[in-house]
Structure formats: C-alpha cells, structure tokens
Design a protein around this motif. Structure first.
Motif, PDB file in Angstrom:
ATOM      1  N   THR A   1      -5.458   1.012  22.145  1.00 43.67           N
ATOM      2  CA  THR A   1      -6.117   1.394  20.894  1.00 43.67           C
ATOM      3  C   THR A   1      -7.472   0.699  20.741  1.00 43.67           C
ATOM      4  N   GLY A   2      -8.352   1.347  19.994  1.00 46.84           N
ATOM      5  CA  GLY A   2      -9.607   0.701  19.613  1.00 46.84           C
ATOM      6  C   GLY A   2      -9.438  -0.072  18.316  1.00 46.84           C
ATOM      7  N   ARG A   3      -8.253   0.048  17.722  1.00 46.90           N
ATOM      8  CA  ARG A   3      -7.996  -0.611  16.420  1.00 46.90           C
ATOM      9  C   ARG A   3      -6.880  -1.636  16.588  1.00 46.90           C
TER      10      ARG A   3
ATOM     11  N   THR B   1       2.443  18.482  20.794  1.00 52.19           N
ATOM     12  CA  THR B   1       1.767  18.209  22.068  1.00 52.19           C
ATOM     13  C   THR B   1       2.260  16.885  22.651  1.00 52.19           C
TER      14      THR B   1
ATOM     15  N   CYS C   1      -3.783  15.363  27.785  1.00 50.50           N
ATOM     16  CA  CYS C   1      -3.838  16.427  26.779  1.00 50.50           C
ATOM     17  C   CYS C   1      -5.101  16.398  25.942  1.00 50.50           C
TER      18      CYS C   1
ATOM     19  N   SER D   1      -1.137  23.087  24.451  1.00 49.05           N
ATOM     20  CA  SER D   1      -0.188  23.509  23.409  1.00 49.05           C
ATOM     21  C   SER D   1      -0.501  24.903  22.876  1.00 49.05           C
TER      22      SER D   1
ATOM     23  N   SER E   1      -3.317   5.112  18.014  1.00 44.48           N
ATOM     24  CA  SER E   1      -3.189   5.222  16.549  1.00 44.48           C
ATOM     25  C   SER E   1      -3.382   6.642  16.048  1.00 44.48           C
ATOM     26  N   GLY E   2      -3.799   7.546  16.923  1.00 45.75           N
ATOM     27  CA  GLY E   2      -4.029   8.931  16.505  1.00 45.75           C
ATOM     28  C   GLY E   2      -2.730   9.710  16.386  1.00 45.75           C
ATOM     29  N   GLY E   3      -2.861  11.001  16.099  1.00 44.13           N
ATOM     30  CA  GLY E   3      -1.686  11.842  15.873  1.00 44.13           C
ATOM     31  C   GLY E   3      -0.821  11.979  17.112  1.00 44.13           C
ATOM     32  N   VAL E   4      -1.430  12.384  18.238  1.00 44.26           N
ATOM     33  CA  VAL E   4      -0.661  12.533  19.479  1.00 44.26           C
ATOM     34  C   VAL E   4      -0.063  11.180  19.874  1.00 44.26           C
TER      35      VAL E   4
ATOM     36  N   ILE F   1      -1.795  19.375  29.934  1.00 45.21           N
ATOM     37  CA  ILE F   1      -0.920  19.803  28.836  1.00 45.21           C
ATOM     38  C   ILE F   1      -1.704  20.673  27.873  1.00 45.21           C
TER      39      ILE F   1
ATOM     40  N   LEU G   1      -9.306  14.793  24.702  1.00 49.03           N
ATOM     41  CA  LEU G   1     -10.672  14.426  25.080  1.00 49.03           C
ATOM     42  C   LEU G   1     -11.358  13.613  23.985  1.00 49.03           C
ATOM     43  N   ALA G   2     -10.571  12.829  23.232  1.00 47.22           N
ATOM     44  CA  ALA G   2     -11.152  12.070  22.109  1.00 47.22           C
ATOM     45  C   ALA G   2     -12.254  11.126  22.573  1.00 47.22           C
TER      46      ALA G   2
ATOM     47  N   ARG H   1      -8.548  -0.784  23.888  1.00 51.74           N
ATOM     48  CA  ARG H   1      -8.934   0.359  24.708  1.00 51.74           C
ATOM     49  C   ARG H   1     -10.143   0.072  25.600  1.00 51.74           C
TER      50      ARG H   1
ATOM     51  N   TYR I   1      -7.224  17.006  15.272  1.00 53.80           N
ATOM     52  CA  TYR I   1      -8.566  16.719  15.800  1.00 53.80           C
ATOM     53  C   TYR I   1      -9.373  18.019  15.892  1.00 53.80           C
TER      54      TYR I   1
END
Ligand code: NDP
Length: 327
Positions: A179-181, A131, A242, A269, A157-160, A267, A244-245, A199, A42
């Motif tokens: 999730t939003g998806r 993270t 961790c 990293s 659905s994101g990386g973290v 958190i 702030l998306a 979400r 991100y």
C-alpha cells in the motif's frame, strides 16, 4: 421522472451532473430495473471525471454496477419483483448504467442476487469485489494452496485489494498487503493481512528477476509494480493482473516466465461469461466475511458521487463505495 447522473460531451466540453430524466433517455432493453444501490469503481471515477475515454456514447448514465428489483420484463428469465445484480457488459460505457434510480438492460446481462446478500451488500462488493474473486479463482485453479507461501496483494487499500485480502484470509492464505498508505496498516491487518509493505518497494524499476518470494500475486496496479511482482514470484507460481491504478505499461522481461515458469493471468470482469460470473458470486457468498465487508464499505449519496469520483482517483478513498441512488 427519476434521478440520474448524466455525462455529456458537446461544444461546451465534457460534463457530469445530477439530473432528473425520464425513461426515453434509456437505451433499448428487455428488462427495466428499479436500482436500489450502485457503486463507484475506479472505472466509474474515470468516466465521471472524463480522465480516460471510458464513455463512448453521449448522453450517458455512468455506473458499471447496480443492484435492484425488476420493474418490468419481456425476457422469460426475469419477472417483476426479482432481485438482480449487474456488473459490466459495457453498462456505464456504451449503455446507460447504474448511477440512476432506473436502468434498462438486456436480461442476459443480469444475475440473480445471491440469497445471503442484500442489494446494498452486493454493491458493496460490486465489480471490484467480483474481480477480486476472479483473481482468487485464477490462483486457486492454478493450484496455489495456503501452504505454498505468501500471496502479495497490491493496491491493497482499494476496492479490489480490500476484498481480495478479506477473501484470501478467510481461505487461510498468508497475505502481504502492498500500500501507499501505511497509516491504513491496522485496517489492512483487520481484513486479514499478516504483513503490510510500502508500495515504493515495488513501484520503482527493478531487476529482470529477483529473490523468489510470492507463491501468488493479485495485482491491481500494473506498470513496475506488476513487473517486480512477476520477477519475485516463486518457481511455477502465478500472478493475476487486473488493474492499472499505477499505469498501463508493463516494463518487464520474459525472465520470470521462461526461467521460473511463472504464469501471468489476465483478469477481465466486463465480458466474463455467465458461468464465470455465477461461480465468482457463489464463492463470494461463501468466502467473504460480511463483518469485514461492512468495514470495507463507505456509503455515499448520488448527489455526492461526482465529488467522490475525484477523491477516488486521487487514491484518497479506502475500500468500497456504495451509492444510495435515492439520495
Ligand atoms: P481503487 O481506486 O479502489 O483502488 C486502487 C488502489 O491502487 C488505491 O486504493 C491505491 O491503493 C492503489 N494506487 C492508486 N494509485 C496508485 C499509483 N499511482 N501507484 C500505485 N498504486 C496506486 O480502484 P479499484 O480497486 O476499484 O480498481 C483497481 C484497479 O483494477 C483499477 O485500475 C481498475 O480499473 C481495475 N479493475 C479492473 C477490472 C477488470 O475487469 N480487469 C475490474 C475492476 C477493477 P493503496 O493506497 O493501498 O496503495
């Protein structure tokens, strides 16, 4: 000469472009690394697009992560041929980073590649995955056990989020993915989520305190989502924040902390000490199912990284992005 993404800011404005550069562009450092794989986090997307002031020196090679082979070293800890990984330390922000074929850094920033990972797998994990493990460790060290109840993972659905779900499921936790998806529900369940929620249940302004549900939370979204997660965490539970998306604000009250003894762990990293990183990577090598990591990973080329950065910020990229810096 080697290929690199280069970010510039001058009278013409902010720009990112694929360029051919030489080592004179790289900053001082005692270890030079042939980068094999990098990643798009991100923060890299924010840097490449100039959406936030992530980059603080120009010209800058973005890329907060890389994995590769040491080309040369004057640092006693490393020798040519060593396989290494790097996450954070301001690399890609104030010191040229991993979205290039060559990087030059301080030896004390490097970690040895865990023996059961390839350089590609390490970057499929990247800072987002490391993270996620820091968050899992915070909940574990708080004393939360699988029998204590559901763990909420936001930004699922994101990386973290994706790596957090996979690791928590392997450890036996019951995971609820926000999730939003919702069309990614099958993906999230395959990673190990037992339930998938929309979400929007968490992203609107909520009560100071609400029904107790979560034994623990891993939040990469922030804002109302984080406030609502704290408000519905069980007595003496814990929240690892961790990201702030969804926003950098934290519109909460102290109620969950003073009435329910909820603990909020921050958190970071980027500047985490060496032994913390070593523990996180050692646990990733033990607790992350490689088959799930493959399902999380999406490979792109260095030449497509600028376009993918925009998609990532728009929430259109699932899981983790690894970047083949040779292409
Ligand atoms: P990704 O872009 O891969 O994932 C973020 C996810 O958040 C999206 O996939 C989406 O999940 C959700 N999301 C996106 N926009 C919104 C929104 N407006 N409201 C609510 N949810 C949203 O990013 P990463 O997983 O790499 O990083 C997540 C966050 O963690 C970022 O803020 C990043 O800066 C931070 N981070 C912090 C680190 C630290 O050291 N503290 C290290 C690494 C990351 P879905 O579609 O499932 O809802």
């Amino acid at each position: 000469m080697f290929k690199a993404l280069l970010i510039n800011k001058d009278d013409a404005g902010y720009s990112a472009a694929l360029q051919t550069i030489d080592e004179t562009v790289l900053p001082a450092g005692d270890v030079t690394v042939q980068v094999e794989w990098s990643t798009l986090n991100y923060k890299d997307a924010l840097a490449i697009t100039g959406t936030s002031p992530v980059v603080r020196r120009f010209p800058m090679v973005p890329g907060i992560d890389f994995a590769g082979t040491v080309l040369s070293s004057t640092n006693a800890a490393w020798a040519a041929g060593d396989k290494v990984i790097l996450n954070g330390w301001g690399v890609g922000e104030t010191h040229c980073g991993g979205l290039a074929e060559v990087a030059r850094v301080k030896g004390e920033w490097l970690l040895a590649l865990p023996s059961n990972f390839t350089t590609r797998q390490a970057m499929a994990i990247g800072t987002a995955g490391y993270t996620a493990m820091l968050c899992v460790l915070a909940l574990e060290k708080h004393g939360i056990r699988p029998a204590d109840g559901e763990i909420l993972v936001t930004g699922a659905s994101g990386g973290v989020g994706s790596v957090a779900i996979a690791v928590l499921a392997t450890l036996g936790y019951t995971v609820v993915a926000s999730t939003g998806r919702l069309d990614e529900a099958d993906y999230l369940k395959a990673l190990g989520a037992s339930q998938v929620i929309d979400r929007s249940e968490l992203s609107k302004p909520g009560k100071a305190i609400s029904k107790e549900r979560w034994a623990g939370v891993i939040d990469s979204v922030g804002s109302h989502t984080l406030a609502n997660a704290c408000a519905s965490t069980k007595y003496r539970g814990a929240v690892a924040a961790c990201g702030l998306a969804g926003g950098m604000d934290f519109p909460a009250t102290v109620a969950p902390f003073i009435l329910r003894g909820v603990t909020l762990y921050g958190i970071d990293s980027v500047m985490a000490p060496l032994q913390v990183r070593q523990e996180a990577w050692q646990r990733l090598s033990r607790d992350l199912d490689i088959a799930k990591l493959d399902a999380i990973t999406h490979e792109i080329t260095l030449s497509s990284a600028i376009a993918v950065a925009t998609e990532l910020l728009a929430g259109k990229v699932r899981g983790r992005v690894v970047v083949d810096v040779k292409r």
